[in-house]
Design a protein around this motif. Structure first.
Motif, PDB file in Angstrom:
ATOM      1  N   GLU A 143      14.076 -49.461  26.044  1.00  0.00           N
ATOM      2  CA  GLU A 143      15.063 -48.684  25.287  1.00  0.00           C
ATOM      3  C   GLU A 143      14.386 -47.876  24.182  1.00  0.00           C
ATOM      4  N   LEU A 144      13.423 -48.525  23.520  1.00  0.00           N
ATOM      5  CA  LEU A 144      12.823 -47.886  22.354  1.00  0.00           C
ATOM      6  C   LEU A 144      11.650 -47.004  22.753  1.00  0.00           C
ATOM      7  N   ASP A 145      10.723 -47.551  23.521  1.00  0.00           N
ATOM      8  CA  ASP A 145       9.473 -46.849  23.780  1.00  0.00           C
ATOM      9  C   ASP A 145       9.412 -46.205  25.151  1.00  0.00           C
ATOM     10  N   GLY A 146      10.283 -46.654  26.051  1.00  0.00           N
ATOM     11  CA  GLY A 146      10.139 -46.184  27.428  1.00  0.00           C
ATOM     12  C   GLY A 146      11.008 -45.009  27.778  1.00  0.00           C
ATOM     13  N   LEU A 147      12.161 -44.906  27.146  1.00  0.00           N
ATOM     14  CA  LEU A 147      13.138 -43.922  27.601  1.00  0.00           C
ATOM     15  C   LEU A 147      13.763 -43.206  26.414  1.00  0.00           C
ATOM     16  N   ILE A 148      14.251 -42.012  26.686  1.00  0.00           N
ATOM     17  CA  ILE A 148      15.064 -41.318  25.694  1.00  0.00           C
ATOM     18  C   ILE A 148      16.493 -41.352  26.213  1.00  0.00           C
ATOM     19  N   SER A 187      19.310 -40.251  25.257  1.00  0.00           N
ATOM     20  CA  SER A 187      20.173 -39.072  25.258  1.00  0.00           C
ATOM     21  C   SER A 187      19.653 -37.993  26.204  1.00  0.00           C
ATOM     22  N   PHE A 188      18.570 -38.264  26.916  1.00  0.00           N
ATOM     23  CA  PHE A 188      18.068 -37.324  27.918  1.00  0.00           C
ATOM     24  C   PHE A 188      18.544 -37.776  29.298  1.00  0.00           C
ATOM     25  N   GLU A 193      14.735 -35.623  33.081  1.00  0.00           N
ATOM     26  CA  GLU A 193      13.897 -35.395  31.888  1.00  0.00           C
ATOM     27  C   GLU A 193      13.067 -36.625  31.556  1.00  0.00           C
ATOM     28  N   ILE A 242       9.903 -37.041  33.668  1.00  0.00           N
ATOM     29  CA  ILE A 242       8.743 -36.173  33.441  1.00  0.00           C
ATOM     30  C   ILE A 242       8.235 -36.282  32.001  1.00  0.00           C
ATOM     31  N   LEU A 243       8.663 -37.313  31.303  1.00  0.00           N
ATOM     32  CA  LEU A 243       8.382 -37.410  29.864  1.00  0.00           C
ATOM     33  C   LEU A 243       6.897 -37.259  29.539  1.00  0.00           C
ATOM     34  N   ASP A 244       6.027 -37.813  30.382  1.00  0.00           N
ATOM     35  CA  ASP A 244       4.611 -37.679  30.050  1.00  0.00           C
ATOM     36  C   ASP A 244       3.865 -36.693  30.946  1.00  0.00           C
TER      37      ASP A 244
END
Lengths: 385, 502
Positions: free
Chosen positions: B340-345, B347-348, B352, B355-357
């Motif tokens: 929840e905190l570090d893996g995903l956004i 609200s995206f 999206e 392809i975050l990285d």
């Protein structure tokens, strides 16, 4: 087609309803602050008809002063558009400053500092404008680029401080606004900036070559600034709504884990935000004021925040909201002159807009909406650090 | 006291959360409700606790129909609940939290806690729930915070205690302690409704088991049933609870950690002089009780930690002290501890997040612009490959279940060309079906020749996956053991007790 309209309504309804509520409440205030209306309280019917009469007259005058004034068409029909020219003149710096706040919002930063950045843009553009003699066009370009750089650095400093030390941008920008405002007062008292033979704080006028050309002749103040503002809206829309900015704004931890350099994003975004507000200051000096004064920034930097909120932190929305607010400001003067309603009511309407935007559930209750796409998180982001 | 639910039905829109559910809990009974995430367990308990009103059905306490309209009704009827997410105020003390909402005021409105404190110590003694009533909540471990929640329920004389996924946040030791406490409560006559999807705990502690799937009761069982039987009923299809493995032949070291030290902001060492090699085609698990430096070690491998010294090599190339994006593009797939905190956004949307990285690389993007069409094509194929259950790739990630969220993270990380897979608590909070999927994927990565490093506090997971187990204690790897070590010995190692070899 219906889909597009529905989508458009979905994304704009909160802004539109908030504005509608603000105008409605403003109308009540206009009516109830009018002595004629109040004196009729004994006969409800006349009381209400007078109330409606007074407030609609005030709003009609507002419209007249913002878009088209029939009274000015005596010499030629075109003159009737003088108010529209005023609206666009005010709108240009407001759009640019609004975009400054909007862009920062997108990256999760709350740029309260548009006012200070605006001031540094204005100082820089003014300095290049009166101090140097350069060929046409080039003079304008140099003045604008200098203003963008100086204001950009002023803004970028905030991003740098935040990313290196964790200093909160809201606090830092508020303080930097004071520094900018007093810096302006000081620099206007120096020999370089003080106009020869004047005691009041006013700088020399910028040279002819540095002035933005007027668009429709000398009888209208509207100038090239509005074109610049429009181009910048498009630029921001296609180029600067970057994925990494939004990602860093939406969840800086996930962005960091995905390899996005959040400090770099913060500094870059604040640099661009500063540059945009600085550009607003530059076009204000080069396009309509021509000389740097203590009050050159007015309340542009703060109205910019309102505009960005009403525009839901979207480039196009900010553009439309800025036009609306500029028309309120232009029209307010006419309203004050031709009715008994003071221009302050415009400020009240602006404040009410913010109130309703900031309280989406209030709007939701009033209009019995099932679900408001509040997106208010975007406005609250600044405080989450 | 006994409680019975009859014909409870509740729907949200078209979703049938509970469909004609019947079950009965006798006095002094631990009744487990077993079901996957989203099966309707929490809805049912929220109905019993008065947070949600059912569409139809009735609740009986000791044979009498009662109406429970709010949590205070529930408390008055003797029903207490410990929520999955604690409802505690971190800056208040234990006693202050316990009396919250029922405070007694002395003269001049001064809060009086003496009475509360004495009741707390009474209850502590009676049920073996030791706690210091003056300690601030924020200074307590998760396990102790949960204890405060239990005390809070007991202080209002709850005779029926609902525990909603109580072990999801606990370490193995804390879990064992909680199970002890549950037995103790049961001996004193308290009935417990125990909601979980962890089979071992159910078998250990429950008297009766009711299994819920998609809002309906699909069966009841006794704790003597095998784990396989329970899992099959819960998921509705056969499940292999231990992932099939071949004994792999590992290759040369890919990820080498040498003399790694990490200190925190106050200069306290978190990881001490740690060295570990992970080879191609092997899975190494780092086992340990939470808080022994595993999280920091995992983060350091991605250059997310400051104040590190030592070396981290990938294929012989030093990466420590470069950047996060350098770590990623040197070939590390990273599944963070907190998705929840570090893996995903949240609200995206799904595409999206996928392809975050790689958003600024082909095919997602050319030099200046992102290619929406290619991103959608990529996202659609990943969604199919990783079985991400959503309507479309433009759905927001926040609308997905935990399992599907984790699949988004896996899809993103494993679809890059990587050499090393680092997975931190990869199945935390997931249901059985998703756990199976994640485990299979991780084994597949190993079989494809990658070096896989797993950080886990779940012993079952460690045993199911590892080729080697590195046990971490107080920032050090105190031993590296083969996966055929006994549960007891591993537990001892995790507690820092090294077996003296004869």
């Amino acid at each position: 087609m219906i889909n597009i309209i529905a989508k458009l309504w979905q994304s704009t309804k909160l802004s539109l309803l908030a504005f509608f509520l603000a105008v409605l409440t403003g109308g009540l205030l206009i009516a109830f602050s009018d002595p004629n209306v109040l004196s009729l309280w004994k006969s409800p019917f006349r009381f209400f008809s007078e109330a409606i009469n007074v407030s609609s007259k005030a709003y009609a005058a507002l419209f007249q002063g913002a878009i088209f004034d029939i009274n000015l068409t005596k010499r030629s029909f075109v003159n009737g558009f003088y108010p529209l020219s005023e609206t666009f003149t005010i709108a240009a710096p407001l759009i640019l400053a609004g975009l400054s706040v909007t862009l920062a919002f997108r990256a999760g930063l709350f740029n309260i500092g548009a006012q200070g950045q605006f001031i540094f843009g204005a100082i820089s553009a003014s300095y290049i404008g009166f101090k140097f003699s350069l060929p046409p066009v080039i003079h304008i370009v140099v003045a604008i680029i200098f203003a963008i750089l100086v204001a950009g650095l002023w803004g970028g400093l905030v991003g740098l401080l935040k990313s290196k030390t964790g200093a909160h941008e809201v606090i830092v920008t508020i303080m930097l606004n004071y520094i900018a405002a007093y810096f302006l007062l000081w620099i206007l008292s120096t020999n370089t900036f003080l106009r020869k033979g004047r005691q009041d704080p006013i700088a020399p006028e910028v040279q002819q070559n540095a002035r933005l050309p007027k668009l429709f002749g000398d009888s209208f103040r509207v100038n090239f600034a509005i074109i610049i503002a429009f181009l910048v809206v498009i630029l921001i829309f296609i180029l600067l709504d970057r994925f990494q900015f939004r990602a860093a704004g939406a969840n800086s931890f996930a962005a960091k884990t995905a390899g996005i350099s959040v400090p770099f994003v913060m500094t870059t975004v604040m640099f661009i935000a500063g540059a945009l507000a600085g550009l607003a200051g530059a076009v204000q000096v080069l396009g309509s004021e021509y000389a740097l004064t203590a009050g050159v920034a007015g309340s542009f930097g703060f109205d910019a925040i309102t505009v960005a909120l009403l525009g839901r932190a979207k480039p196009l929305g900010t553009f439309l909201a800025a036009l609306l607010f500029a028309s309120l400001r232009a029209g307010g003067l006419t309203m004050q002159a031709s009715t008994t309603t003071p221009i302050d009511i415009v400020l009240v309407i602006q404040a009410l807009v913010i109130l309703f935007i900031a309280a989406p559930s209030l709007v939701k209750v009033i209009f019995r909406l099932k679900q408001v796409n509040a997106n208010s998180d975007i406005a609250a982001k600044g405080w989450n650090g | 006291m006994s409680v019975e639910l009859r014909g409870i039905t509740k729907s949200f829109g078209t979703l049938m959360a509970n469909n004609d559910i019947n079950f009965k809990v006798g006095p002094g009974e631990i009744h487990a409700i077993l079901g996957e995430n989203g099966a309707g367990k929490s809805t049912l308990m929220n109905i019993l606790y008065g947070l949600i009103q059912p569409d139809s059905g009735e609740i009986l306490i000791d044979g009498n129909i009662v109406k429970i309209d709010s949590p205070s009704d529930a408390l008055a009827s003797g029903i207490g609940m410990v929520h999955q997410h604690f409802m505690l105020i971190p800056v208040f003390t234990v006693a202050e939290n316990v009396v919250l909402g029922h405070e007694k005021m002395g003269r001049l409105g001064v809060l009086r806690l003496d009475e509360a404190k004495s009741i707390i110590s009474e209850i502590s003694k009676e049920f073996g729930l030791e706690i210091d009533p003056d300690e601030l909540i924020e200074n307590l471990s998760v396990g102790l915070q949960q204890r405060v929640e239990v005390i809070r329920a007991l202080i209002y004389k709850a005779k029926i205690l609902i525990l909603d996924e109580p072990t999801a946040v606990l370490t193995p030791q804390e879990t064992d302690e909680l199970l002890q406490i549950m037995r103790r409560l049961k001996e004193q006559g308290t009935s417990i409704i125990f909601i979980t999807h962890k089979l071992r705990e159910v078998k250990e502690v429950a008297d009766k088991i009711t299994i819920i799937r998609r809002g309906s009761v699909v069966g009841t069982a006794l704790p003597t049933a095998s784990q396989e039987e329970l899992a099959n009923q819960m998921v509705g299809r056969p499940i292999q609870s231990t992932t099939n493995k071949r004994l792999s032949k590992s290759g040369k070291p890919i990820l080498s950690i040498a003399n790694l030290n990490i200190i925190d902001r106050n200069g306290v060492p978190l990881v001490k002089n740690l060295s570990l090699d992970i080879c191609a085609s092997e899975i190494v698990s780092v086992a340990g009780v939470q808080g022994n430096g595993q999280s920091e070690l995992a983060r350091a491998l991605l250059n997310l930690e400051d104040n590190c010294s030592g070396s981290i090599f990938i294929d012989g190339k030093e990466i420590l002290g470069t950047s996060v994006s350098n770590s990623i593009h040197s070939g590390i797939a990273y599944i963070p501890e907190s998705r929840e905190l570090d893996g995903l956004i949240n609200s995206f949307d799904i595409s999206e997040n996928l392809i975050l990285d790689v958003f600024n690389r082909a095919p997602s993007s050319n030099k200046f612009f992102m290619n929406k069409h290619k991103i959608a094509v990529l996202a659609n194929s990943l969604m199919k490959e990783f079985d991400i259950r959503a309507q479309k790739v433009s759905d927001l990630v926040s609308s997905l279940s935990g399992g599907n969220k984790q699949k988004v993270v896996l899809a993103r990380e494993l679809s890059r060309s990587v050499k090393v897979v680092i997975a931190s608590q990869p199945t935390r909070g997931l249901d059985v079906g998703s756990i199976e999927f994640v485990h299979k994927r991780l084994v597949a990565e190993r079989d494809a020749g990658r070096a896989v490093l797993i950080f886990s506090t779940e012993l079952d997971e460690v045993f199911a996956l590892s080729d080697r187990i590195a046990v971490m204690y107080k920032g050090e790897i105190i031993d590296v053991v083969p996966p055929n070590i006994s549960r007891q010995d591993l537990g001892l190692l995790m507690a820092g007790i090294k077996k003296v070899s004869v």
